[in-house]
Write an enzyme that holds these catalytic residues in place. Structure first.
Site, PDB file in Angstrom:
ATOM      1  N   CYS A  79       0.864  -1.183   0.000  1.00 24.08           N
ATOM      2  CA  CYS A  79       0.000   0.000   0.000  1.00 24.08           C
ATOM      3  C   CYS A  79       0.895   1.226   0.000  1.00 24.08           C
ATOM      4  O   CYS A  79       1.442   1.613   1.034  1.00 24.08           O
ATOM      5  CB  CYS A  79      -0.932   0.004   1.216  1.00 24.08           C
ATOM      6  SG  CYS A  79      -1.999   1.472   1.284  1.00 24.08           S
ATOM      7  N   CYS A 227      -5.133   4.984  -4.799  1.00 21.50           N
ATOM      8  CA  CYS A 227      -4.404   3.736  -4.547  1.00 21.50           C
ATOM      9  C   CYS A 227      -2.999   3.909  -5.099  1.00 21.50           C
ATOM     10  O   CYS A 227      -2.813   4.035  -6.315  1.00 21.50           O
ATOM     11  CB  CYS A 227      -5.104   2.553  -5.205  1.00 21.50           C
ATOM     12  SG  CYS A 227      -4.209   0.990  -5.017  1.00 21.50           S
TER      13      CYS A 227
END
EC number: 5.1.1.7
Length: 304
Positions: A79, A227
């Site tokens: 992430c 993202c």
């Protein structure tokens, strides 16, 4: 009231609007449970895209081990936006600017710059079909056979597939990425049999030789404001298919307000360097077993 001995500090943060909970698990042997993650995500005040749980380092030369959970309680390998949040939190705590983290996807190096932006070395992209992984063999994963919609006029087709620590499929579109019903297509594509470990689904529109606009349905989280690993995957895939060069600006259309990430697919070692902001919102304490939490300055749990 939550017993103080059961709780740890956490911070609500965001990276381009990507909702992140940074949980300090240092000095403990337990983990944030999937049940706690689901409970936290069910509360509008703590709803999140990823939990970044900071654990004591496991490997020599690293500063911490980062355990990453999606909002459905499943594990995530990478992430990028969350990593920037971890860097900002630790930089504020320690005064340091350079960090090395271990994740299940490998080692990540990161640095906070004087202007407050943070660069994360996301490592090398993976293109081998069996390592992404895909369910079928493709010699060239820059364009795989997959479409959605009528066979003679598909809505989306021929994505670029790769892994940036987690599986990604990049669908190239020629109009505004916000004009597609990604909320409808996203779950179907995330869970398509082509992706045995599911996949992050990104719509990408090339707007110039140095810029790409994206919107992402995130594996295990759904529609997301941003993202980081998807931005990296879109940038790499754009360069790989000759749509752009190796340095691009990713315009994240769904971010609130719309924002950008700078991505470089570095030629000398093929590492992907992502640079962008992170933002602290508020802090509190949470029981990593149950998800019961309290906001800083309050005495009782505000969520169940």
């Amino acid at each position: 009231m939550i017993p103080m001995s059961a709780t740890v500090e956490f911070a609500r943060m965001n990276g381009l609007g990507n909702k992140i909970l940074v949980v300090d698990m240092r000095g403990r042997s337990d983990k944030v449970t999937p049940a706690a993650a689901v409970a936290l995500n069910a509360d509008p005040q703590t709803e999140f895209d990823q939990i970044m749980a900071i654990h004591d380092p496991k490997a020599e030369g690293t500063d911490a081990f980062i355990d990453i959970l999606n909002s459905d309680g499943s594990k995530a390998q990478a992430c990028g936006n969350g990593t920037r949040c971890v860097v900002q939190a630790l930089a504020a705590e320690t005064g340091r600017k350079v960090f090395t983290f271990q994740t299940v996807a490998g080692i990540l190096n990161a640095v906070e710059h004087e202007d407050g932006t943070i660069s994360v070395d996301m490592g090398r992209p993976v293109f081998d079909w069996d390592r992404i992984p895909l369910a079928e063999e493709f010699h060239d994963t820059s364009r795989i056979e997959l479409q959605i919609g009528p066979i003679d006029k598909p809505v989306l087709h021929s994505p670029s597939a790769m892994s940036m620590g987690n599986p990604h499929a990049i669908f190239w579109v020629d109009r505004d990425v916000m004009s597609y019903d990604l909320a409808r297509f996203g779950p179907l594509l995330e869970n398509h049999p082509m992706f045995p470990e599911r996949a992050n689904i990104t719509l990408a529109q090339v707007t110039s030789p140095t810029s790409v606009t994206t919107r992402t349905w995130e594996r295990g989280a759904g529609l997301t404001l941003a993202c980081g690993s998807a931005a990296c995957s879109a940038a790499v895939s754009a360069a790989r298919t000759g749509r752009t060069g190796r340095k691009v600006t990713i315009n994240v259309a769904s971010a609130k307000p719309p924002a950008t990430l700078s991505i470089e697919w570095r030629e000398r070692d093929d590492h992907v360097i992502m640079t962008g902001p992170a933002e602290w919102e508020w802090s509190g304490r949470v029981d990593p077993s149950t998800g019961l939490w309290s906001r800083e300055g309050t005495r009782e749990a505000e969520a169940q």
